[in-house]
Every structure is written in structure tokens, then in C-alpha cells.
Motif scaffolding. Sequence first.
Motif, PDB file in Angstrom:
ATOM      1  N   MET A 282      24.317  69.712  -8.425  1.00  0.00           N
ATOM      2  CA  MET A 282      23.586  68.547  -7.903  1.00  0.00           C
ATOM      3  C   MET A 282      22.442  68.197  -8.861  1.00  0.00           C
ATOM      4  O   MET A 282      21.550  69.008  -9.094  1.00  0.00           O
ATOM      5  CB  MET A 282      23.033  68.852  -6.509  1.00  0.00           C
ATOM      6  N   PRO A 283      22.466  67.007  -9.448  1.00  0.00           N
ATOM      7  CA  PRO A 283      21.466  66.664 -10.458  1.00  0.00           C
ATOM      8  C   PRO A 283      20.129  66.184  -9.905  1.00  0.00           C
ATOM      9  O   PRO A 283      19.214  65.891 -10.683  1.00  0.00           O
ATOM     10  CB  PRO A 283      22.159  65.545 -11.246  1.00  0.00           C
ATOM     11  N   PHE A 284      20.003  66.082  -8.592  1.00  0.00           N
ATOM     12  CA  PHE A 284      18.745  65.636  -7.984  1.00  0.00           C
ATOM     13  C   PHE A 284      18.290  66.639  -6.930  1.00  0.00           C
ATOM     14  O   PHE A 284      19.113  67.259  -6.251  1.00  0.00           O
ATOM     15  CB  PHE A 284      18.908  64.261  -7.337  1.00  0.00           C
ATOM     16  N   LEU A 285      16.991  66.787  -6.789  1.00  0.00           N
ATOM     17  CA  LEU A 285      16.432  67.732  -5.828  1.00  0.00           C
ATOM     18  C   LEU A 285      16.222  67.106  -4.456  1.00  0.00           C
ATOM     19  O   LEU A 285      16.197  67.805  -3.450  1.00  0.00           O
ATOM     20  CB  LEU A 285      15.110  68.289  -6.344  1.00  0.00           C
ATOM     21  N   ARG A 286      16.045  65.788  -4.418  1.00  0.00           N
ATOM     22  CA  ARG A 286      15.723  65.144  -3.136  1.00  0.00           C
ATOM     23  C   ARG A 286      16.159  63.682  -3.166  1.00  0.00           C
ATOM     24  O   ARG A 286      16.554  63.170  -4.224  1.00  0.00           O
ATOM     25  CB  ARG A 286      14.219  65.220  -2.868  1.00  0.00           C
ATOM     26  N   LEU A 287      16.061  63.040  -2.017  1.00  0.00           N
ATOM     27  CA  LEU A 287      16.366  61.618  -1.904  1.00  0.00           C
ATOM     28  C   LEU A 287      15.078  60.808  -1.853  1.00  0.00           C
ATOM     29  O   LEU A 287      14.137  61.163  -1.145  1.00  0.00           O
ATOM     30  CB  LEU A 287      17.174  61.355  -0.631  1.00  0.00           C
ATOM     31  N   LYS A 288      15.052  59.708  -2.600  1.00  0.00           N
ATOM     32  CA  LYS A 288      13.932  58.778  -2.547  1.00  0.00           C
ATOM     33  C   LYS A 288      14.495  57.359  -2.468  1.00  0.00           C
ATOM     34  O   LYS A 288      15.251  56.942  -3.345  1.00  0.00           O
ATOM     35  CB  LYS A 288      13.036  58.915  -3.788  1.00  0.00           C
ATOM     36  N   VAL A 289      14.134  56.652  -1.418  1.00  0.00           N
ATOM     37  CA  VAL A 289      14.482  55.236  -1.284  1.00  0.00           C
ATOM     38  C   VAL A 289      13.162  54.479  -1.257  1.00  0.00           C
ATOM     39  O   VAL A 289      12.363  54.637  -0.327  1.00  0.00           O
ATOM     40  CB  VAL A 289      15.305  54.955  -0.018  1.00  0.00           C
ATOM     41  N   ARG A 290      12.911  53.673  -2.279  1.00  0.00           N
ATOM     42  CA  ARG A 290      11.591  53.080  -2.470  1.00  0.00           C
ATOM     43  C   ARG A 290      11.658  51.557  -2.452  1.00  0.00           C
ATOM     44  O   ARG A 290      12.598  50.942  -2.949  1.00  0.00           O
ATOM     45  CB  ARG A 290      11.001  53.528  -3.813  1.00  0.00           C
ATOM     46  N   LEU A 291      10.609  50.959  -1.900  1.00  0.00           N
ATOM     47  CA  LEU A 291      10.419  49.512  -1.962  1.00  0.00           C
ATOM     48  C   LEU A 291       9.409  49.221  -3.069  1.00  0.00           C
ATOM     49  O   LEU A 291       8.314  49.785  -3.088  1.00  0.00           O
ATOM     50  CB  LEU A 291       9.885  48.982  -0.628  1.00  0.00           C
ATOM     51  N   LYS A 292       9.804  48.349  -4.033  1.00  0.00           N
ATOM     52  CA  LYS A 292       8.910  48.009  -5.136  1.00  0.00           C
ATOM     53  C   LYS A 292       8.934  46.502  -5.378  1.00  0.00           C
ATOM     54  O   LYS A 292       9.864  45.808  -4.946  1.00  0.00           O
ATOM     55  CB  LYS A 292       9.330  48.754  -6.402  1.00  0.00           C
ATOM     56  N   PRO A 293       7.945  45.995  -6.101  1.00  0.00           N
ATOM     57  CA  PRO A 293       7.926  44.550  -6.391  1.00  0.00           C
ATOM     58  C   PRO A 293       9.083  44.117  -7.292  1.00  0.00           C
ATOM     59  O   PRO A 293       9.574  42.997  -7.189  1.00  0.00           O
ATOM     60  CB  PRO A 293       6.578  44.349  -7.099  1.00  0.00           C
TER      61      PRO A 293
END
Length: 346
Positions: free
Chosen positions: A99-110
Motif C-alpha cells: 500500500m503506497p499511502f498511509l492514510r486517506l485525505k479528501v480535501r477541498l481547495k480553491p
Amino acid sequence: MNANLTQTAPTFKTSLFKVMAVYKFAQLPDAAAIVPALEDFCRARAVAGTLILAPEGINGTVAGSPQAIDALADFLLDGAIFAGRLVGAEIKYSAASAMPFLRLKVRLKPEIVTLRAPEANPAKTVGTYVEPQNWNALIERNDIVLLDTRNDYEVGLGTFSRALDPATKNFTEFKDYVATHLDPARDKKVAMFCTGGIRCEKASSYLLSKGFEEVFHLKGGILKYLETVPAKDSRWQGECFVFDERVAVGHGLVEGDATLCRACRHPLTAADRADPTYQQDICCPFCADQPQKHAAATERHRQIELARARGLEHMGDASHNAAKARKMAKQQRAEANRARASGKVG
């Protein structure tokens, strides 16, 4: 699987993780409302990685089981929440042994790729897409200015022969490079490339807004080129940096030899790791003169070792162990390649 995917997913062994890179410039004024539902969908299927939503579209790379990633692709393209607005998204698949990622991040950005130039609007105007199989012929033309739009640490691992390096630390500096090094009256034909294609869409839109006559960009980016063009025909030199724990990939999108400095997060080649200033997990040639980073890395390493000695799992263990496993696998592949080259194995 949705028929609108821009790439047919390869066959994956059940023991591997499937990695999906996706982006699309699309009108998502309701992006803020979408974030919670998208995060819940991914968490329910143990998908990890980063997805960025903005009013201008979606961008990100995630990984999970093949079944989970296929379900996510269908959710993005066919789900009611997006209502068909992501149909035609650029989607690329690859595989990872861990698994190449440690966690999930779903972000809102401009913005899904930050340039801070409102005049650059890929939903309205972009340059001319060039398929990977046609890229070599284009960049070998004498009337083409070839431009790598990535940042300096990415270019350091690999690039196309004859490409200009803007030496930027972040994408917002690209505007300054254009203002000081390019001239639409002189540089009438510009070809550009980036990792997956998204940065070039915005960069090409920006150049067109500044009066450049013809702007071309590699469709699907370096990753699509490395997947599509045989190594014997390739004009690519080195490895391609990717923003996950694989660090870099080569032709065929196989994991490369590069590792990350755990202090400054700079990608490291074998030559970098052979430098006298390199200390594994502590420092590298790129942060050798930054003792504050060495101290933080040293303390982090000490805490991991203390926790391990007490029989406890430290929060850095997953990253440390995954990096160690990947490094060992890379060394084994390199040894196997050397053995084949010397004729020791069939």
C-alpha cells in the motif's frame, strides 16, 4: 467498468494494490458538499491516498484493492453525486506491491492545481494534446521549445532529452519563468509535459492567454508515455517522481530505484545515497546544511526504536517498514537485472 474510462485497466494479481491517478477540469460549484460523501465512500472500502476537489474539478491519486478502485471509478463517473460531470476524466492505473499511502485525505481547495492565475481556464481553452506515440516526432523538431513544467526535485530524477528546466520550487513560480525566459514573439511553438497531464492543461491555457501561438502538451503525461512507448524507442531519461511511497517509476510503470529522505522528503538516487553526507532516515545531500531537520528526523527515528524495543507499534513504523520493504525489493530487482545482464540466469 464504465466505458468512458480513458484507459483500460490492466489485469492485477489479487496480491497487489491497484493505484488510480485521476483528474478532470470540470464545473463543480458544489465541491464542498461532495467532499463528505466521497470520503465516506473511500473509507468504507479501505481506499487510501489523496483526492482534491475544487470548483474547477478533481485531482488525486489513491490506492486500494482492485475491487475497491474499480468501484471508486464507477462512483466518480456514474455516481449520481457527480451527475456525469467527470465523464472523460483522465484516469491511469498502475500497481504497487505494498500500500503506497498511509492514510486517506479528501480535501477541498480553491484549485486542483495551484497557479493563482484566473486567466488560465482549461475548461475553456487548452493547448493541443499530443498522444504518447506521436511525442518523439514532435520534440525532435527544431522549431519546438520543449518545457518541463514540474518542480526542480522532480526534474532531478528524470526528464526528456533537450527539455528546459524552469527550476521552480512550486507551480506558482511558473508564471515568473514564463515572464523572464519565454517570449511569444520568439517562442512560437512550445511543447510541455508533466507527470500526469493536469499541470500542463493549466500551463498551456496560461501560455495561450499570454499570446503564445501554438502550445502542445503530452496527453496523459510522462506516466502515459512510460506505459505506452517501448523502452527501446523512449526519449525519456531517468525515473519519474510520483507522489506516494513508491517514490518513482520507470518504463512500464514499474517501481524505480529512488527513495525518499525522511528528513526533507527529497527524492534520492543511488548516487545521492552514496554521498558522504547521507545518513539513512536522518539526512541527505539536499538537507545536509539544515541541522533542524536532522534533529527532527533523529528524534523521530529514536522514538520508533524506543517503541519497538518496548514491543509497541510507533506511528512511524508503517512508513518505516513499508519503505524498508520497498528498498529491499528494489535491491533484489537490481541484483536480478545485473545477473541477467551478465548471463548468470536465463
